[in-house]
Scaffold this active site. Structure first.
Site, short mmCIF file in Angstrom:
data_model
loop_
_atom_site.label_atom_id
_atom_site.label_comp_id
_atom_site.label_asym_id
_atom_site.label_seq_id
_atom_site.Cartn_x
_atom_site.Cartn_y
_atom_site.Cartn_z
N GLU A 156 0.89 -1.15 0.00
CA GLU A 156 0.00 0.00 0.00
C GLU A 156 0.94 1.21 0.00
O GLU A 156 1.81 1.29 0.85
CB GLU A 156 -0.82 0.03 1.29
CG GLU A 156 -1.80 -1.11 1.41
CD GLU A 156 -2.43 -1.13 2.81
OE1 GLU A 156 -3.18 -0.20 3.14
OE2 GLU A 156 -2.15 -2.07 3.57
N ARG A 191 5.57 -12.92 9.41
CA ARG A 191 6.23 -11.66 9.10
C ARG A 191 7.56 -11.57 9.86
O ARG A 191 7.77 -12.26 10.85
CB ARG A 191 5.34 -10.47 9.42
CG ARG A 191 4.86 -10.40 10.85
CD ARG A 191 3.78 -9.35 11.02
NE ARG A 191 4.30 -8.01 10.91
CZ ARG A 191 3.80 -7.09 10.08
NH1 ARG A 191 2.77 -7.37 9.32
NH2 ARG A 191 4.31 -5.88 10.04
N LYS A 199 4.52 0.63 9.61
CA LYS A 199 4.59 1.89 8.88
C LYS A 199 4.01 3.04 9.69
O LYS A 199 4.50 4.15 9.65
CB LYS A 199 3.84 1.77 7.54
CG LYS A 199 4.73 1.28 6.42
CD LYS A 199 4.03 1.37 5.09
CE LYS A 199 3.32 0.10 4.77
NZ LYS A 199 2.65 0.09 3.48
P1 ATP Z 1 2.81 -2.25 8.09
O1 ATP Z 1 2.35 -3.32 9.03
O2 ATP Z 1 4.21 -1.80 8.30
O3 ATP Z 1 1.85 -1.11 7.95
P2 ATP Z 1 1.70 -3.47 5.79
O4 ATP Z 1 1.58 -4.93 5.88
O5 ATP Z 1 0.46 -2.70 5.97
O6 ATP Z 1 2.89 -2.97 6.69
P3 ATP Z 1 1.91 -3.35 2.98
O7 ATP Z 1 2.30 -2.20 2.17
O8 ATP Z 1 0.52 -3.83 2.91
O9 ATP Z 1 2.34 -3.00 4.46
O10 ATP Z 1 2.90 -4.55 2.73
C1 ATP Z 1 3.18 -5.07 1.46
C2 ATP Z 1 3.56 -6.50 1.62
O11 ATP Z 1 4.65 -6.65 2.53
C3 ATP Z 1 2.41 -7.31 2.17
O12 ATP Z 1 2.28 -8.47 1.39
C4 ATP Z 1 2.84 -7.64 3.57
O13 ATP Z 1 2.33 -8.88 3.96
C5 ATP Z 1 4.35 -7.63 3.49
N1 ATP Z 1 4.93 -7.26 4.77
C6 ATP Z 1 4.68 -6.16 5.51
N2 ATP Z 1 5.36 -6.18 6.66
C7 ATP Z 1 6.08 -7.32 6.66
C8 ATP Z 1 6.99 -7.93 7.59
N3 ATP Z 1 7.29 -7.36 8.74
N4 ATP Z 1 7.54 -9.12 7.24
C9 ATP Z 1 7.24 -9.69 6.07
N5 ATP Z 1 6.41 -9.18 5.17
C10 ATP Z 1 5.82 -8.01 5.45
MG MG Z 2 -1.03 -4.14 4.52
#
Ligand code: ATP
Ligand code: MG
Length: 557
Positions: free
Chosen positions: A35, A260, A270
């Site tokens: 995102e 994760r 984020k």
């Molecule tokens: P945050 O929790 O930091 O807001 P998010 O999951 O909302 O992160 P996205 O932009 O949706 O952020 O993430 C893009 C991809 O990265 C998704 O497929 C998500 O599952 C993966 N991702 C995010 N954080 C991690 C992590 N800590 N370890 C592994 N993969 C991750």
């Molecule tokens: Mg997400």
């Protein structure tokens, strides 16, 4: 190592099976779907390495897709930073980057199909009522009073929603699934909402936007993704995705969840990273102490070190916390092998060689790397007045002292042995200059019976280059800053010593020719990289030579 020769994991096993059974005709299509609401962090690097790595391993392809369903929180700046970070990590996406917003027309049509099939309805409960009707983990929900509207009526209102006849939050479109489902995601989730906001890709075309869950699974289907890899928290959303894809009879990617990455001594959310930036706890998303890809890059991490780290932590289905020491180990290992050596005096004290001719200068040729001849040599000038580090002289040396002391001898790296005769002090008693002798018979050799105890680094004063050096350390001094600490927030654990700036460091002149972003081992001090943004001589400490935190932890136990 090529992708195919790397050890597999439970996901590669699933794909191996699918390839054997011909489930997707041997095609492997993955995607990395951020995102665009912030900069990428080290957790995303794990997902990037995994998704692009799977595509490489199975001769498939990986899309970069922005899941941009929340225009208020998104921006073009984030989009650009994400593209840059993925490329910098060394990966190539298929074709142009994709946007979920590219599919808004199709998603709208899918919603219309659901309405026509009696599988979606317009609901006018307000947010609070919606919560009440939803039930809890223990209690089933109740049907909305609007649930049994006719498809015709629903369609007419949905069209009016699109036409802008409703205000934000006044009505929503919900999937009609099961208000009694034990899985709350299936209790008639919202799939479209009214938002009168400008979108960075579609401008003012839409005032209704699809919800993330509805968008995500259909975007995967529209891109013919075969293996939709995501983190564990989406496991409970899978039944909803399955329902949407089955009801609409689209292509059906296989969703696979993995744990994760959690890293101690930092935060990888984020939202929290944005808070650090917005409240000026750090200088920006690329502050070298941030666990963002751009921060790590500015700190001096290499793409190779991050990929190696992601490889080593592996891919599993159980949550765990990885030690920050592992990430630091990965960059130390890379820079030890690949960074040239150089001499930099961080806390200079003057050394005058009383028996060295006033105007004489010599040039020493020294190896750039102790273990790699191909790294070549460089020239280091020498003269009567030098700088050494304050910490390398002690008037009253502790036991086992291997550096300079009164009447003691020490070797200058790549140069002569010097012997200290006198320490000159200022009024406060602080040593400000050392008077030493050099032994002209010791250049590169130890004459018989001669045993200087140690080797120290130095810089010729008249040739020295002035520099600013940023000493960075971990941003938090608590292992789990965002765990639940009574009454405290993660901000209370910011390490006040995570950034020290030295403004009068003295560097050997060869460093003038360094490039922004280039890494060096400053002998005996650590690994440093020339700052990417600053034009002048500014170096950032990437990591110390040894893991000092491991010692601190061991002591604490
Ligand atoms: P945050 O929790 O930091 O807001 P998010 O999951 O909302 O992160 P996205 O932009 O949706 O952020 O993430 C893009 C991809 O990265 C998704 O497929 C998500 O599952 C993966 N991702 C995010 N954080 C991690 C992590 N800590 N370890 C592994 N993969 C991750
Ligand atoms: Mg997400």
């Amino acid at each position: 190592m090529s992708e195919t020769s790397k050890p597999g994991n439970f996901i590669t096993q699933i794909i191996d099976k699918d390839n054997e059974s011909g489930k997707y005709g041997g095609v492997v299509m993955t995607r990395f779907p951020p995102e665009p609401n912030g900069y990428l962090h080290i957790g995303h690097a794990k997902s990037i390495c995994l998704n692009f790595g799977l595509a490489q391993r199975f001769n498939g392809q990986c899309n970069l897709r922005f899941d941009d369903t929340n225009p208020e929180k998104e921006s073009v700046e984030y989009i650009e930073s994400i593209k840059r970070d993925v490329e910098w990590l060394g990966f190539e996406w298929k074709e142009e980057p994709k946007f979920a917003s590219d599919y808004f027309d199709q998603l709208f049509d899918f919603a219309v199909q659901l309405i026509q099939a009696g599988k979606a309805y317009v609901c006018e409960l307000n947010a609070e009522q919606m919560r009440e009707y939803r039930g809890t983990l223990k209690e089933p929900g109740k049907n909305s009073p609007y649930r049994d509207r006719s498809p015709e009526e629903n369609l007419a209102i949905f069209m009016d929603m699109k036409a802008g006849k409703y205000s934000d939050g006044q009505v929503v479109l919900r999937a009609k699934i099961d208000m009694a489902s034990p899985n709350i995601n299936l209790r008639d989730p919202i799939i479209y909402r009214v938002r009168h906001v400008h979108h960075h890709q579609t401008g003012d075309k839409w005032c209704v936007y699809p919800m993330y869950d509805f968008t995500h699974c259909l975007s995967d289907a529209l891109e013919n993704i075969t293996h939709s890899v995501c983190t564990l928290e989406f496991q409970d959303h899978r039944p909803l995705y399955d329902w949407v894809l089955e009801t609409l009879q689209t292509a059906h990617p296989q969703q696979i969840e993995f744990a994760r990455l959690n890293l101690n001594y930092t935060v990888t959310s984020k939202r929290k990273l944005k808070q650090l930036v917005d409240e000026n706890h750090v200088s920006g998303w690329d502050d070298p102490r941030m666990p963002t890809i751009s921060g790590l890059r500015r700190r001096g991490y290499t793409p190779n070190s991050i990929r190696n780290f992601c490889e080593r932590i592996g891919v599993t289905k159980s949550d765990s916390v990885v030690d920050m020491g592992m990430l630091e180990h990965a960059i130390r290992e890379d820079l030890d092998a690949n960074a040239n050596r150089a001499m930099a005096v961080l806390n200079p004290i003057k050394v005058v060689l009383t028996n060295y001719p006033e105007d004489k200068e010599e040039i020493f040729t020294v190896n750039n790397h102790p273990k790699n001849e191909e790294a070549g040599t460089r020239e280091v000038p020498f003269s009567k007045t030098l700088y050494i580090d304050e910490a390398d002289f002690a008037e009253v040396p502790p036991r086992k002292w291997k550096r300079l002391t009164l009447e003691g001898a020490v070797r200058l790296r790549g140069g002569y042995v010097i012997i200290c005769d006198e320490a000159i002090k200022d009024d406060s008693g602080k040593v400000v200059e050392l008077r030493c002798r050099y032994d002209e018979n010791t250049l590169g050799v130890n004459p018989e019976g001669y045993k200087p105890k140690g080797v120290i680094h130095w810089v010729s004063a008249k040739h020295a280059v002035d520099a600013t050096v940023n000493l960075y350390d971990r941003l938090f001094n608590e292992e789990a800053p965002d765990a639940n600490h009574e009454g405290k927030s993660f901000l209370d654990f910011i390490n006040s010593e995570s950034w020290t700036q030295i403004s009068n460091a003295k560097l050997e002149p060869s460093l003038l020719a360094s490039e922004n972003g280039q890494s060096f081992q400053f002998e005996r001090e650590g690994y440093f990289c020339r700052d990417l943004e600053e034009q002048g001589m500014v170096f950032n400490r990437t990591v110390t030579l040894r893991d000092s935190w491991a010692k601190i932890e061991a002591k604490g136990k």
